[in-house]
Scaffold this motif. Structure first.
Motif, mmCIF file in Angstrom:
data_model
loop_
_atom_site.group_PDB
_atom_site.id
_atom_site.type_symbol
_atom_site.label_atom_id
_atom_site.label_comp_id
_atom_site.label_asym_id
_atom_site.label_seq_id
_atom_site.Cartn_x
_atom_site.Cartn_y
_atom_site.Cartn_z
ATOM 1 N N UNK A 159 1.070 -1.548 -0.157
ATOM 2 C CA UNK A 159 -0.688 -0.335 0.182
ATOM 3 C C UNK A 159 0.766 1.360 0.317
ATOM 4 N N UNK A 160 2.039 1.267 -0.180
ATOM 5 C CA UNK A 160 3.119 2.215 -0.010
ATOM 6 C C UNK A 160 3.017 2.970 1.189
ATOM 7 N N UNK A 161 2.301 2.362 2.490
ATOM 8 C CA UNK A 161 1.935 3.236 3.637
ATOM 9 C C UNK A 161 3.527 3.072 4.523
ATOM 10 N N UNK A 162 4.651 2.555 4.811
ATOM 11 C CA UNK A 162 5.435 1.831 5.556
ATOM 12 C C UNK A 162 6.210 3.752 5.306
ATOM 13 N N UNK A 163 7.106 3.678 6.220
ATOM 14 C CA UNK A 163 7.874 4.826 6.431
ATOM 15 C C UNK A 163 9.326 4.507 5.300
ATOM 16 N N UNK A 164 10.154 4.892 5.057
ATOM 17 C CA UNK A 164 11.265 4.334 4.152
ATOM 18 C C UNK A 164 12.579 4.029 5.006
ATOM 19 N N UNK A 165 12.515 4.096 6.302
ATOM 20 C CA UNK A 165 13.100 3.487 7.086
ATOM 21 C C UNK A 165 11.955 2.420 7.863
ATOM 22 N N UNK A 166 10.824 2.410 7.555
ATOM 23 C CA UNK A 166 10.117 0.608 8.061
ATOM 24 C C UNK A 166 10.475 -0.163 6.439
ATOM 25 N N UNK A 167 10.360 0.504 5.697
ATOM 26 C CA UNK A 167 10.632 -0.555 4.167
ATOM 27 C C UNK A 167 11.511 -1.375 3.855
#
Length: 428
Positions: free
Chosen positions: A381-389
């Motif tokens: 869904x592209x809802x993670x932050x960059x760090x989380x991704x």
């Protein structure tokens, strides 16, 4: 040639991207008009899916036509014995929904009509931008003037410019809605991906992998769609139809009544992010907003349109703001550096998957969906932050078998450049 009064924004197009941004701008009390070749009430030809939690958080679950709780995938090889481990089910434990596209369209149209947005029918022929205004000449002999023009005309935009970054991977699909001699999926079930390939011979398995996307539509009707995730050159519709027919035949399924035949959609998956310095703003497909890993975009439209509209509304409070400066504010809101880095990661991932043969691809998805539920959901869904991704991708890499690690580490073509972009993004 007649010339219209100056508006705050002129939106080009009448699809989901155009209506979503026009409605959001109208909600900010901006003076908006729309130019499109088709009527904004012309029915949309495609269907749009979304995860249940995603639509719930937006408060728009009432716009769904169908919602499934029993959501699964198959990543085994497949076997005629239904109890074989090769038919093992991956349970997603998440609701999935299908928009009632007429309700979704009406939702945005109602906001546009409430704001008394003026509609112009025709195509845009020419764009001229000076310091404070942009002028579009139309095929109907009109000149439409606005402080900012927003090109939301889809994957082949009229004015938006992008650099050529090589071949664009295309998702293709062939689907049918019908009644069958036996249920192709269980009652009230949604199948996100069925990669079982036991209906293919050894030579066919060496070709581009495809999967079945399927769902129970109720009243004895089912939707089945053979899909290629993303490839260049794309898998042909004839090949997808042949594979679907062979899949059905192997399972002893026959079509009793064909309600609808979907002749496929060519969805560009890894379009480049446009030139962010141009004095015109893009939105939707024209702005490269489709998710390269999943093909989803509607959830992103619903989340990002209000944010972009808010930024533009604040910028337009300055009467001396130029079209170029307004477009710059819009691009910054639409594609901040973190989102651009995430987009590069997604494109890198898609580039990898396009090179995986079917066995390795099935193994990849087994590992992907064994990630914690929130991680794979946030990825899609592209809802993670960059760090989380990055954390999610590193976790998957660490726990994956060597064959998948090796497939991810071997660099081909433009993969290294995409990985570099994920690490360092030019802020211009």
């Amino acid at each position: 040639m007649s010339t219209s009064a100056l508006k705050d924004a002129l939106v080009l197009g009448s699809g989901p991207g155009a209506l979503s941004i026009a409605a959001a701008l109208a909600s900010e009390n901006l003076n908006v008009e729309i130019l499109s070749e088709q009527s904004p009430e012309e029915p949309w030809p495609f269907t749009y899916g979304i995860w249940g939690e995603e639509v719930d958080e937006l408060g728009l679950s009432h716009l769904l036509e169908h919602r499934w709780v029993n959501t699964i995938s198959y990543f085994g090889e497949g076997d005629k014995d239904p109890n074989s481990k090769k038919n093992e089910v991956t349970k997603h434990n998440r609701d999935y929904g299908l928009f009632d596209k007429n309700k979704l369209q009406a939702y945005w149209l109602a906001q546009c009509n409430k704001a008394e947005i003026e509609w112009h029918k025709g195509s845009a022929l020419n764009l001229e931008t000076n310091e404070l205004t942009s002028t579009v000449k139309t095929s109907k002999g009109k000149e439409l003037k606005a402080r900012l023009v927003i090109d939301a005309t889809g994957y082949k935009p009229v004015f938006i410019k992008s650099t050529n970054q090589g071949p664009v991977a295309v998702q293709t699909c062939y689907g049918i809605v019908g009644e069958f001699n036996a249920p192709p999926v269980e009652k009230d079930q949604f199948v996100l991906m069925d990669y079982r390939c036991d209906h293919l011979n050894p030579e066919e398995r060496k070709e581009a992998p495809t999967f079945l996307y399927a769902m129970d539509m109720g009243d004895g009707k089912f939707f089945l769609e053979e899909t290629s995730l993303g490839l260049f050159p794309p898998v042909s519709l004839d090949e997808l139809k042949r594979r679907l027919e062979k899949r059905l035949q192997t399972r002893g399924l026959e079509i009793k009544s064909l309600v609808h035949e979907e002749h496929g959609s060519y969805l560009p998956m890894n379009m480049p992010i446009p030139d962010l310095t141009q004095p015109i703003l893009g939105f939707g497909g024209s702005a490269g907003m489709v998710h390269p890993a999943s093909g989803y975009m509607v959830g992103s439209l619903l989340r990002r349109a209000p944010k972009v509209a808010k930024v533009l509304s604040l910028a337009m409070k300055d009467p001396k703001a130029s079209s170029a400066s307004l477009a710059k504010k819009g691009w910054e809101a639409l594609w901040p550096s973190e989102l651009r880095r995430k987009q590069a990661i997604y494109k890198f991932g898609l580039e990898k998957l396009m090179r995986f043969e079917e066995k390795l691809l099935r193994g990849f998805f087994v590992e992907f969906f064994s990630l914690p539920n929130k991680q794979w959901y946030g990825f899609l869904t592209n809802t993670l932050s960059l760090k989380e991704l990055i954390s999610a991708m590193w976790k998957m890499f660490r726990k994956s078998p060597w064959t998948i690690k090796q497939g991810l580490m071997n660099m081909h073509g433009r993969e290294l450049n995409l990985l570099f972009k994920a690490l360092i993004v030019n802020n211009k």
